[in-house]
Design a protein around this motif. Sequence first.
Motif, mmCIF file in Angstrom:
data_model
loop_
_atom_site.group_PDB
_atom_site.id
_atom_site.type_symbol
_atom_site.label_atom_id
_atom_site.label_comp_id
_atom_site.label_asym_id
_atom_site.label_seq_id
_atom_site.Cartn_x
_atom_site.Cartn_y
_atom_site.Cartn_z
ATOM 1 N N LEU A 17 42.532 54.045 43.494
ATOM 2 C CA LEU A 17 42.782 54.281 44.946
ATOM 3 C C LEU A 17 41.761 53.702 45.716
ATOM 4 C CD1 LEU A 17 44.729 55.713 46.930
ATOM 5 C CD2 LEU A 17 43.474 57.867 46.701
ATOM 6 N N PHE A 18 40.635 53.765 45.651
ATOM 7 C CA PHE A 18 39.699 53.426 46.343
ATOM 8 C C PHE A 18 39.544 51.726 46.555
ATOM 9 C CE2 PHE A 18 35.270 51.498 46.809
ATOM 10 C CZ PHE A 18 34.908 52.120 47.923
ATOM 11 N N CYS A 19 39.794 51.035 45.139
ATOM 12 C CA CYS A 19 40.219 49.896 45.347
ATOM 13 C C CYS A 19 41.187 49.336 46.315
ATOM 14 C CB CYS A 19 40.282 49.215 44.027
ATOM 15 S SG CYS A 19 38.828 49.317 43.007
ATOM 16 N N VAL A 20 42.424 50.038 46.137
ATOM 17 C CA VAL A 20 43.507 49.668 46.917
ATOM 18 C C VAL A 20 43.178 49.882 48.448
ATOM 19 C CG1 VAL A 20 45.862 50.205 47.437
ATOM 20 C CG2 VAL A 20 45.084 50.215 44.981
ATOM 21 N N ILE A 21 42.544 50.809 48.762
ATOM 22 C CA ILE A 21 42.226 51.175 50.103
ATOM 23 C C ILE A 21 41.150 50.216 50.559
ATOM 24 C CG2 ILE A 21 41.106 52.763 51.864
ATOM 25 C CD1 ILE A 21 42.215 55.133 50.162
ATOM 26 N N LEU A 22 40.142 49.768 49.737
ATOM 27 C CA LEU A 22 39.412 48.800 50.327
ATOM 28 C C LEU A 22 40.065 47.298 50.524
ATOM 29 C CD1 LEU A 22 36.287 48.000 50.673
ATOM 30 C CD2 LEU A 22 36.167 47.480 48.293
ATOM 31 N N ALA B 171 43.127 46.836 51.305
ATOM 32 C CA ALA B 171 44.002 46.993 52.248
ATOM 33 C C ALA B 171 43.091 46.798 53.726
ATOM 34 C CB ALA B 171 44.618 48.290 52.291
ATOM 35 N N ALA B 172 41.897 47.417 53.712
ATOM 36 C CA ALA B 172 41.220 47.327 54.933
ATOM 37 C C ALA B 172 40.759 45.961 55.097
ATOM 38 C CB ALA B 172 39.958 48.230 54.736
#
Length: 231
Positions: A51-56, A58-59
């Motif tokens: 989830l952290f990788c996906v958010i990063l 996306a940002a």
Amino acid sequence: MKSSNKRYVSLEDNNKDKKRGAPPPPRPRDDSGCCCWCMSCICWCLCFMLLFCVILMAAVAIMYFVFRPQIPMYGIDSLQVKAFEMRNDSKVYTEMAVVVRCENPNKKIGFKYGEDNSVSIIYSDAELCAGKFEPFLQAAKNTVMINMTLKGERELDSKEKEQFMAQQKEGKIPLVVISKIPVTPVIGEHFHQLWNVSVRANCSMVVDNIQKDKTPNISHKECSFRAHFWN
């Protein structure tokens, strides 16, 4: 006659006593609950990292499409020889005025150039002169001309002197300009700093002369850049 008080124990009674006194065998440990708990923790950690990788990502994608970052363009605009003296002790003193053109093509990103910078001119794999420029802030869609004075003293052996004189006569003196510049991209009206970048620029050029109070003509110029990101 004395009566005998001997006591007789049957084998059957003895076996019964042994069966009564023997402790029950230990029950086998059930580690299935511990294993399930460990697997659950590992799964949660992997899900959190994903989830952290996906958010990063996306940002980063949003920032890229919003700001459209581009690499600044650097180049040597002019070069002037203020002093070039070959002394009797086989040393040569050099002083050059260099103007570096710095062009920022970004519409929403500026650049802050740090104090810990250095610019040097190399001849025959050794430094001829060096210097630095004052730190400054470059706005978006802006071109800045950086003026600096480079000074230096180095020794030339007889072979290097002969080589230099031949190149001077031919009008083809190879030089390399090496720049080490700490750069910080900034955005917004109040210039919010993003990350720090250490830029190293190498510009190879060929000039026709190095003589006092003369402006050499640059016949060939090729630049390469490398960037190192740090916090």
